[in-house]
Design an enzyme around this catalytic site. Sequence first.
Site, PDB file in Angstrom:
ATOM      1  CB  CYS A   1      37.079  30.512  39.727  1.00  0.00           C
ATOM      2  SG  CYS A   1      38.803  30.847  39.496  1.00  0.00           S
TER       3      CYS A   1
ATOM      4  NE  ARG B   1      45.647  35.229  40.222  1.00  0.00           N
ATOM      5  CZ  ARG B   1      45.277  34.195  40.979  1.00  0.00           C
ATOM      6  NH1 ARG B   1      46.157  33.303  41.336  1.00  0.00           N
ATOM      7  NH2 ARG B   1      44.014  34.024  41.343  1.00  0.00           N
TER       8      ARG B   1
ATOM      9  CG  HIS C   1      35.421  35.308  39.456  1.00  0.00           C
ATOM     10  ND1 HIS C   1      35.001  34.585  40.553  1.00  0.00           N
ATOM     11  CD2 HIS C   1      36.647  34.847  39.141  1.00  0.00           C
ATOM     12  CE1 HIS C   1      35.953  33.715  40.890  1.00  0.00           C
ATOM     13  NE2 HIS C   1      36.961  33.859  40.070  1.00  0.00           N
TER      14      HIS C   1
HETATM   15  N1  GLN Z   1      43.018  29.194  43.489  1.00  0.00           N
HETATM   16  C1  GLN Z   1      42.462  29.022  42.168  1.00  0.00           C
HETATM   17  C2  GLN Z   1      43.276  29.701  41.075  1.00  0.00           C
HETATM   18  O1  GLN Z   1      43.938  30.683  41.337  1.00  0.00           O
HETATM   19  C3  GLN Z   1      41.037  29.568  42.112  1.00  0.00           C
HETATM   20  C4  GLN Z   1      40.974  31.071  42.303  1.00  0.00           C
HETATM   21  C5  GLN Z   1      39.552  31.588  42.159  1.00  0.00           C
HETATM   22  O2  GLN Z   1      38.591  30.943  42.583  1.00  0.00           O
HETATM   23  N2  GLN Z   1      39.455  32.800  41.559  1.00  0.00           N
HETATM   24  O3  GLN Z   1      43.218  29.243  39.938  1.00  0.00           O
END
Ligand code: GLN
Length: 240
Positions: free
Chosen positions: A95, A129, A191
């Site tokens: 990510c 998101r 993740h």
């Molecule tokens: N800030 C980045 C995004 O929202 C990475 C977030 C993360 O590492 N989960 O895409």
Amino acid sequence: MKLIIGYLYGDYMNIYGDTGNIIALQRRAEWRGIDIRVKVKSLKSKIKKKEVDIFFFGGGQDQQQELVSRDLVLSIKGKTVKQEIERGVPLLAICGGYQLLGKYYKPHKGPRLQGVGLFPAYTAASDQRMIGNIVIDSRFGKLVGFENHSGKTYLEKNAKSLGKIITGFGNNGEDGTEGCIYKNAVGCYMHGSLLPKNPQLADWLLLKALEVKYGPQAKLKSLDDNIELKAHNIAIHRFT
Ligand code: GLN
């Protein structure tokens, strides 16, 4: 045999359980009698050539990414990581870490954050998101994880994706790709943490590291992955 994991910015970039990937690599090496150490390589650290055998770079919010990207790109660290990947050292980036190893990451607010340019890809924050369970088809077979990002990553023409989406959003929720693979470096949005439920990928990273350090004859003896594969298969069954 000895291995060193270089945990890039482990004190800043370690959200959504990403440190579990470090633990998975450590245990899977220790269970094979390999002496494995973790070195956090952060703002004040230097990275010497041939010092690190596997790099790990976890996720982080825009704020941490801004801090880290300045250090990564302005210091010699970013260049050194790139040179090490060129000689075959394995890396896993998740990510936010993945985003900073591309060409750039444009956060919601503020200027573009320059990336290391390891992956032929670029990322821009979006209003969407992308959260949820993710399952992909890859050269490692099916991989399962959890994603939570607003950044949309687009691969350039010559880039190789890590895999194709079966369930979830992946790189951008548009082109059906997830992640990117370049030599032995893997970047993705998975993740979870990723490696405990995908032991085949964990072992691939360990084996690549041994091959680079000790030669192509390096071997990894197999482990009883009954529990890991049970978790892996339940996730596939539940989310596809
Ligand atoms: N800030 C980045 C995004 O929202 C990475 C977030 C993360 O590492 N989960 O895409």
